[in-house]
Design a protein around this motif. Structure first.
Motif, mmCIF file in Angstrom:
data_model
loop_
_atom_site.group_PDB
_atom_site.id
_atom_site.type_symbol
_atom_site.label_atom_id
_atom_site.label_comp_id
_atom_site.label_asym_id
_atom_site.label_seq_id
_atom_site.Cartn_x
_atom_site.Cartn_y
_atom_site.Cartn_z
ATOM 1 N N LYS A 4 2.352 -1.893 -42.007
ATOM 2 C CA LYS A 4 2.375 -3.106 -41.658
ATOM 3 C C LYS A 4 3.300 -3.619 -40.488
ATOM 4 N N PRO A 5 2.779 -4.289 -39.617
ATOM 5 C CA PRO A 5 3.524 -4.441 -38.360
ATOM 6 C C PRO A 5 4.838 -5.006 -38.392
ATOM 7 N N VAL A 6 5.666 -4.441 -37.788
ATOM 8 C CA VAL A 6 7.152 -4.933 -37.682
ATOM 9 C C VAL A 6 7.443 -5.400 -36.500
ATOM 10 N N ALA A 7 8.106 -6.616 -36.451
ATOM 11 C CA ALA A 7 8.509 -7.147 -34.891
ATOM 12 C C ALA A 7 9.932 -6.895 -34.826
ATOM 13 N N VAL A 8 10.301 -6.166 -33.802
ATOM 14 C CA VAL A 8 11.679 -6.207 -33.548
ATOM 15 C C VAL A 8 11.762 -6.523 -31.992
ATOM 16 N N GLU A 9 12.624 -7.470 -31.462
ATOM 17 C CA GLU A 9 12.508 -7.945 -30.260
ATOM 18 C C GLU A 9 13.322 -7.076 -29.289
ATOM 19 N N LEU A 10 13.039 -6.346 -28.597
ATOM 20 C CA LEU A 10 13.781 -5.347 -27.722
ATOM 21 C C LEU A 10 14.919 -6.075 -26.766
ATOM 22 N N LYS A 11 14.364 -6.916 -26.022
ATOM 23 C CA LYS A 11 15.101 -7.820 -25.203
ATOM 24 C C LYS A 11 16.397 -8.420 -26.029
ATOM 25 N N ALA A 12 16.007 -9.015 -27.253
ATOM 26 C CA ALA A 12 17.212 -9.392 -27.863
ATOM 27 C C ALA A 12 18.249 -8.599 -28.027
ATOM 28 N N ILE A 13 17.663 -7.165 -28.170
ATOM 29 C CA ILE A 13 18.903 -6.232 -28.724
ATOM 30 C C ILE A 13 19.735 -6.055 -27.255
ATOM 31 N N THR A 14 18.957 -5.950 -26.495
ATOM 32 C CA THR A 14 20.040 -5.802 -25.035
ATOM 33 C C THR A 14 20.887 -6.775 -24.726
ATOM 34 N N GLU A 15 20.601 -8.016 -25.280
ATOM 35 C CA GLU A 15 21.256 -9.242 -25.088
ATOM 36 C C GLU A 15 22.442 -9.021 -26.073
ATOM 37 N N LEU A 16 22.685 -8.420 -27.231
ATOM 38 C CA LEU A 16 23.515 -8.216 -28.054
ATOM 39 C C LEU A 16 24.764 -7.498 -27.545
ATOM 40 N N VAL A 17 24.533 -6.915 -26.456
ATOM 41 C CA VAL A 17 25.710 -5.976 -25.585
ATOM 42 C C VAL A 17 25.793 -6.617 -24.147
ATOM 43 N N PRO A 18 26.314 -7.944 -24.149
ATOM 44 C CA PRO A 18 26.739 -8.265 -22.772
ATOM 45 C C PRO A 18 27.361 -7.737 -21.767
ATOM 46 N N GLY A 19 26.820 -7.310 -20.562
ATOM 47 C CA GLY A 19 27.763 -6.695 -19.716
ATOM 48 C C GLY A 19 27.599 -5.178 -19.971
ATOM 49 N N GLY A 20 26.889 -4.893 -20.936
ATOM 50 C CA GLY A 20 26.909 -3.285 -21.110
ATOM 51 C C GLY A 20 25.314 -2.656 -21.185
ATOM 52 N N GLN A 21 25.287 -1.471 -21.627
ATOM 53 C CA GLN A 21 23.816 -0.872 -21.684
ATOM 54 C C GLN A 21 23.799 -0.534 -23.225
ATOM 55 N N VAL A 22 22.401 -0.389 -23.677
ATOM 56 C CA VAL A 22 22.154 -0.010 -24.902
ATOM 57 C C VAL A 22 21.122 0.756 -25.243
ATOM 58 N N SER A 23 20.647 1.628 -25.887
ATOM 59 C CA SER A 23 19.714 2.499 -26.024
ATOM 60 C C SER A 23 19.377 2.679 -27.443
ATOM 61 N N VAL A 24 18.112 2.568 -27.968
ATOM 62 C CA VAL A 24 17.760 2.654 -29.423
ATOM 63 C C VAL A 24 16.754 3.812 -29.636
ATOM 64 N N VAL A 25 16.689 4.482 -30.786
ATOM 65 C CA VAL A 25 15.674 5.278 -31.124
ATOM 66 C C VAL A 25 15.748 5.116 -32.785
ATOM 67 N N VAL A 26 14.507 4.767 -33.367
ATOM 68 C CA VAL A 26 14.269 4.797 -35.001
ATOM 69 C C VAL A 26 13.093 5.755 -35.082
ATOM 70 N N TYR A 27 13.497 6.590 -35.809
ATOM 71 C CA TYR A 27 12.253 7.718 -36.132
ATOM 72 C C TYR A 27 12.109 7.446 -37.535
ATOM 73 N N ASP A 28 10.591 7.500 -37.906
ATOM 74 C CA ASP A 28 10.307 7.533 -39.377
ATOM 75 C C ASP A 28 9.909 8.904 -39.629
ATOM 76 N N ARG A 29 10.621 9.770 -40.512
ATOM 77 C CA ARG A 29 10.523 10.913 -40.875
ATOM 78 C C ARG A 29 9.162 11.152 -41.531
ATOM 79 N N THR A 30 8.799 10.103 -42.514
ATOM 80 C CA THR A 30 7.643 9.825 -43.267
ATOM 81 C C THR A 30 6.221 10.120 -42.590
ATOM 82 N N ALA A 31 6.239 8.989 -41.651
ATOM 83 C CA ALA A 31 5.158 8.836 -40.684
ATOM 84 C C ALA A 31 5.188 9.897 -39.385
#
Length: 307
Positions: A76-103
């Motif tokens: 199932k396609p899952v939409a996660v807006e990465l640009k929106a995540i960066t905007e949640l940390v104003p003036g800072g930096q954010v990095s994200v990894v989500v790994y699916d151990r089943t897939a």
């Protein structure tokens, strides 16, 4: 006596006539109250409108079962807006990894190779080294679950300091992890979100069951406040609600930035590895910075639930 029977007969006849007269309100259908889930009487129809005919209520259509926390719909396609995540940390930096151990694949990867200071995330490497050397389980678990800096410093010094980072970076295959420039400052170890994800994969899939059990028991039993009194339930714990989690958090200030990291495994059977690293302005408080990290994790929930 005949007069009495006549009077009774007249009364019964009048009652029967009343029962045969329909009430306009009684013909109003029952409708479902969406807010309360109870049946309520509908309002009366306006003059000139025909009332719906009475009959058996239609059978309700079965609702689809809700998504089970921590269980996504494969493919199932899952939409996660990465640009929106960066905007949640104003003036800072954010990095994200989500790994699916089943897939066995990354579902989300945002600036995975950006470098940060580790704060307390390096304690996972210290724990691996200490357990390999035979350190007591209680010490390692307290260092992890309460993020105890004094224990971390003692184990760091005992087991070789910066060489701990070098050894485990080579063993696990960490490409962006470097020991601190000042060997005495373990929290200044350089890390990336991609490498923290690799560390969790190593712990979950490659270390012996005894070591894995000790580390994961500590991470699933992380206390709400760390040994230094800082609340460490920001990020994954605050964002995921009833979804199972095991976490190692990191925080530090103020050598150019306020560092707030959340990392761990999330979901049934520890399905997902989640890493969110942030570097925020020093003017940001721990409380407000923690809320930003929590908001970033909440933005990732569709990837963890399939919703």
């Amino acid at each position: 006596m005949s007069g009495v029977f006549l009077l009774v007969g007249l009364c019964l006849g009048a009652i029967g006539a009343m029962l045969m007269v329909p009430s306009a309100r009684s013909t109003a259908p029952l409708v479902a109250d969406a807010a309360s889930g109870t049946a309520t009487m509908s309002v009366e129809a306006k003059t000139g409108e025909s009332l719906p005919s009475e009959g058996p209520a239609p059978s309700p259509q079965p609702s689809p079962p809700p998504s089970e926390p921590g269980k996504s719909d494969p493919g199932k396609p899952v939409a996660v807006e990465l640009k929106a995540i960066t905007e949640l940390v104003p003036g800072g930096q954010v990095s994200v990894v989500v790994y699916d151990r089943t897939a066995k694949k990354n579902l989300i990867s945002l600036q995975p190779d950006r470098s940060y200071t580790s704060a307390s995330l390096v304690k996972i490497l210290i724990a691996l080294d200490a357990l390999q050397a035979g350190t007591s389980t209680a010490s390692v678990q307290r260092m992890l679950s309460m993020s105890d800096d004094n224990l971390a410093s003692a184990l760091w010094s005992t087991h070789g300091g910066a060489s701990i980072v070098t050894r485990w970076a080579t063993k696990i295959g960490l490409t962006g992890t470097r020991p601190p420039e000042d060997p005495g400052r373990w929290g200044d170890t350089r890390i990336t979100a991609a490498d923290i994800g690799r560390i969790y994969r190593y712990v979950m899939d490659q270390v012996g069951p005894g070591t894995r059990s000790i580390i994961m028991r500590a991470l699933s039993g992380a206390t709400e406040s760390g040994a230094d009194g800082i609340r460490q339930y920001f990020g994954i714990p605050d964002a995921t609600g009833a979804i199972p989690w095991s976490v190692k958090q990191g925080w530090s200030c103020c050598r150019g930035a306020r560092i707030l990291h959340t990392s761990g495994v999330v979901g049934k059977d520890d399905r997902y590895i989640v890493v969110v690293l942030t570097s925020q302005p020093t003017s940001t408080t721990y409380a407000s910075g923690g809320r930003q990290v929590t908001a970033a994790v909440r933005a990732l929930l569709p990837a963890l639930t399939g919703a």
